[in-house]
Design a protein around this motif. Structure first.
Motif, PDB file in Angstrom:
ATOM      1  N   GLN A   6      27.722  39.043  75.196  1.00  0.00           N
ATOM      2  CA  GLN A   6      28.349  39.767  74.091  1.00  0.00           C
ATOM      3  C   GLN A   6      27.786  41.174  73.986  1.00  0.00           C
ATOM      4  OE1 GLN A   6      30.866  38.521  71.727  1.00  0.00           O
ATOM      5  NE2 GLN A   6      30.958  40.740  71.560  1.00  0.00           N
ATOM      6  N   TYR A   9      29.115  43.262  76.818  1.00  0.00           N
ATOM      7  CA  TYR A   9      30.519  43.564  76.532  1.00  0.00           C
ATOM      8  C   TYR A   9      30.633  44.663  75.486  1.00  0.00           C
ATOM      9  CZ  TYR A   9      35.097  43.028  74.399  1.00  0.00           C
ATOM     10  OH  TYR A   9      36.333  43.275  73.862  1.00  0.00           O
ATOM     11  N   ASN A  10      29.819  44.587  74.441  1.00  0.00           N
ATOM     12  CA  ASN A  10      29.864  45.590  73.377  1.00  0.00           C
ATOM     13  C   ASN A  10      29.544  46.986  73.910  1.00  0.00           C
ATOM     14  OD1 ASN A  10      30.403  43.487  71.673  1.00  0.00           O
ATOM     15  ND2 ASN A  10      28.425  43.485  70.646  1.00  0.00           N
ATOM     16  N   TYR A  44      35.267  51.436  67.544  1.00  0.00           N
ATOM     17  CA  TYR A  44      33.944  51.258  68.127  1.00  0.00           C
ATOM     18  C   TYR A  44      32.972  52.343  67.653  1.00  0.00           C
ATOM     19  CZ  TYR A  44      36.537  47.835  70.676  1.00  0.00           C
ATOM     20  OH  TYR A  44      37.319  46.744  70.973  1.00  0.00           O
ATOM     21  N   ASP A  67      40.493  44.408  63.977  1.00  0.00           N
ATOM     22  CA  ASP A  67      40.297  43.848  65.302  1.00  0.00           C
ATOM     23  C   ASP A  67      38.934  43.160  65.354  1.00  0.00           C
ATOM     24  OD1 ASP A  67      39.589  43.519  68.068  1.00  0.00           O
ATOM     25  OD2 ASP A  67      41.206  44.903  68.583  1.00  0.00           O
ATOM     26  N   GLU A  68      38.940  41.869  65.602  1.00  0.00           N
ATOM     27  CA  GLU A  68      37.702  41.094  65.609  1.00  0.00           C
ATOM     28  C   GLU A  68      36.720  41.602  66.666  1.00  0.00           C
ATOM     29  OE1 GLU A  68      36.218  36.422  66.063  1.00  0.00           O
ATOM     30  OE2 GLU A  68      38.331  36.964  66.343  1.00  0.00           O
ATOM     31  N   ASN A  69      37.230  42.010  67.823  1.00  0.00           N
ATOM     32  CA  ASN A  69      36.343  42.511  68.875  1.00  0.00           C
ATOM     33  C   ASN A  69      35.627  43.787  68.437  1.00  0.00           C
ATOM     34  OD1 ASN A  69      36.924  40.507  70.852  1.00  0.00           O
ATOM     35  ND2 ASN A  69      38.878  41.504  71.256  1.00  0.00           N
ATOM     36  N   LYS A  72      32.814  42.911  66.043  1.00  0.00           N
ATOM     37  CA  LYS A  72      31.635  42.380  66.736  1.00  0.00           C
ATOM     38  C   LYS A  72      30.784  43.499  67.319  1.00  0.00           C
ATOM     39  CE  LYS A  72      33.587  37.868  67.949  1.00  0.00           C
ATOM     40  NZ  LYS A  72      34.093  37.004  69.046  1.00  0.00           N
ATOM     41  N   GLN A 117      41.735  48.132  73.592  1.00  0.00           N
ATOM     42  CA  GLN A 117      42.891  47.265  73.343  1.00  0.00           C
ATOM     43  C   GLN A 117      43.929  47.420  74.449  1.00  0.00           C
ATOM     44  OE1 GLN A 117      43.847  48.685  69.397  1.00  0.00           O
ATOM     45  NE2 GLN A 117      42.999  46.864  68.410  1.00  0.00           N
ATOM     46  N   ARG A 120      42.545  46.023  78.058  1.00  0.00           N
ATOM     47  CA  ARG A 120      42.293  44.586  78.251  1.00  0.00           C
ATOM     48  C   ARG A 120      43.621  43.857  78.362  1.00  0.00           C
ATOM     49  NH1 ARG A 120      38.494  41.981  74.033  1.00  0.00           N
ATOM     50  NH2 ARG A 120      38.647  40.287  75.543  1.00  0.00           N
ATOM     51  N   ARG A 123      44.978  41.259  75.814  1.00  0.00           N
ATOM     52  CA  ARG A 123      45.448  41.647  74.500  1.00  0.00           C
ATOM     53  C   ARG A 123      46.960  41.876  74.492  1.00  0.00           C
ATOM     54  NH1 ARG A 123      41.584  43.224  70.894  1.00  0.00           N
ATOM     55  NH2 ARG A 123      43.282  42.809  69.418  1.00  0.00           N
TER      56      ARG A 123
END
Length: 303
Positions: A6, A9-10, A44, A67-69, A72, A117, A120, A123
Motif C-alpha cells: 500500500q 502504491y501510494n 493526491y 475516491d477511496e484510493n 488512502k 484514475q 489505471r 477504473r
C-alpha cells in the motif's frame, strides 16, 4: 493489499499525479502563514502540499475526495498530522462544514479526473486501456458505466450524449442505437473500438465525447457542481479566496455563469472576480503534463 504494498502504491500514485495549474493556483489563492484551507477535490494532495508548505496550518485544513484510493494516499501522507480528511463528495462536505459553522481563507475545486484514475485500466475511465466499464469516482456507489450502456433505454443514452457529450442529435441517436444493439458490453476496449468506426477526422478520438458523457452521468458531475457553487460564499471568510479548475466547456460555463451572477450586484455582490479571463497552462507545463491543455482556472474573493 498489505501495508508495504500500500505504501509503495501510494508513493507511485503521488509521482503519477501532476497538479494542474499549480503556479496559477498559488498566484490567485495567495496563501499566507496561518490561513485555513479546504480542498474539495484533494486527490493526491499536489496542490494541498504546496499550500500547506506556506500556511503550516494543518489543524484548520480539510481535504475532501470521494475516491477511496486517493483517501488512502492522503491518510498515509498525513498520518501524523491534524489535517481533517473527508471521504465524501464535495457537495456533502460543503454542507457539513457550513452546518458546523466553519469558514475558510482558501477553497480549491479541481473538477478534473486525476491521472491515476485515467491511467489505471481497472477504473474503466479510458478507452485507451482495456478495463471494466466502471468510471465511478466513488467505488461504493451502485451506478457505473456498465449499467448505462447495458440497461438504459436508447432515449436516455441519447439525452446524456447530447447534454454531456455535446453531440448533435442525429449523431447521438446513431451512437445510442449502436450501443443498445451491441449489448452486452463488457470492457472499455470493446466499446472504444466499436465507436472508433464513427471517425470524423481530426485529432479527437470518436469515443472521447461518448466516454465523457457516460462518466459525467455516472458521477453526476455537473449536478454536483451546480448544487455546490451557490454555497461557496457561505464557506469563505471575508477576504477569502476560491479557485476553480475546469476541464471542458460544460464545467467552465457553470463556473463562469456563477461568478458573473454572484458579482453582478455591485456593492452588494458577495464575491469579487479575480480573473477577468480564465488562466490556462503555460508552455512549460504543457510539455510536462499535456493533460493540462484543456484546464481553465477562474477565481474570486469574498468581500
Amino acid at each position: 493489499m498489505n501495508g508495504l504494498k500500500q505504501r509503495v502504491y501510494n508513493i507511485h500514485m503521488e509521482e503519477l499525479h501532476q497538479p494542474v495549474l499549480l503556479s496559477e493556483v498559488l498566484e490567485v489563492l495567495q496563501p499566507k502563514p496561518g490561513e485555513s484551507y479546504m480542498d474539495l477535490t484533494a486527490g493526491y494532495a499536489g496542490h494541498a502540499s504546496r499550500i500547506l508548505d506556506v500556511t503550516q496550518n494543518y489543524k484548520d485544513t480539510v481535504l475532501v475526495d470521494r475516491d477511496e484510493n486517493a483517501i488512502k494516499v492522503l491518510q498515509e501522507k498525513f498520518a501524523n498530522s491534524p489535517v481533517k480528511l473527508r471521504h465524501q463528495d464535495f457537495y456533502s462536505a460543503v454542507l457539513q462544514e457550513i452546518e458546523c459553522g466553519n469558514c475558510f481563507d482558501m477553497i480549491l475545486m479541481d473538477f478534473g479526473v486525476s491521472s491515476p484514475q485515467l491511467d489505471r485500466a481497472e477504473r474503466g475511465f479510458s478507452f485507451a486501456k482495456d478495463g471494466p466499464l466502471d468510471m465511478r469516482m466513488d467505488q461504493e456507489q451502485d451506478l457505473d458505466a456498465s449499467v448505462i450502456v447495458n440497461k438504459w433505454r436508447e432515449g436516455e443514452i441519447v439525452d446524456i450524449l447530447e447534454r454531456y457529450g455535446e453531440e448533435k442529435p442525429g449523431f447521438a441517436k446513431l451512437i445510442a442505437r449502436t450501443i443498445v444493439h451491441g449489448r452486452p458490453w463488457t470492457s472499455t476496449k470493446q466499446l472504444g473500438e466499436t465507436l472508433a468506426k464513427f471517425g470524423r477526422g481530426g485529432r479527437v478520438h470518436p469515443a472521447t465525447r461518448t466516454f465523457q458523457a457516460i462518466r459525467i452521468a455516472v458521477n453526476d458531475e455537473l449536478g454536483e457542481i451546480e448544487r455546490t457553487l451557490p454555497l461557496i460564499p457561505k464557506l469563505l471568510k471575508p477576504g477569502g479566496r476560491v479557485a476553480m479548475i475546469t476541464f471542458h466547456s460544460l464545467e467552465d460555463r457553470l463556473v463562469k455563469d456563477f461568478l458573473k451572477e454572484e458579482s453582478s450586484l455591485g456593492e452588494e455582490s458577495p464575491l469579487e472576480v479575480l480573473t477577468k479571463k480564465p488562466m490556462t497552462a503555460e508552455t512549460e507545463e504543457l510539455f510536462i503534463n499535456p493533460r493540462a491543455r484543456s484546464a481553465k482556472l477562474r477565481a474570486a474573493k469574498k468581500k
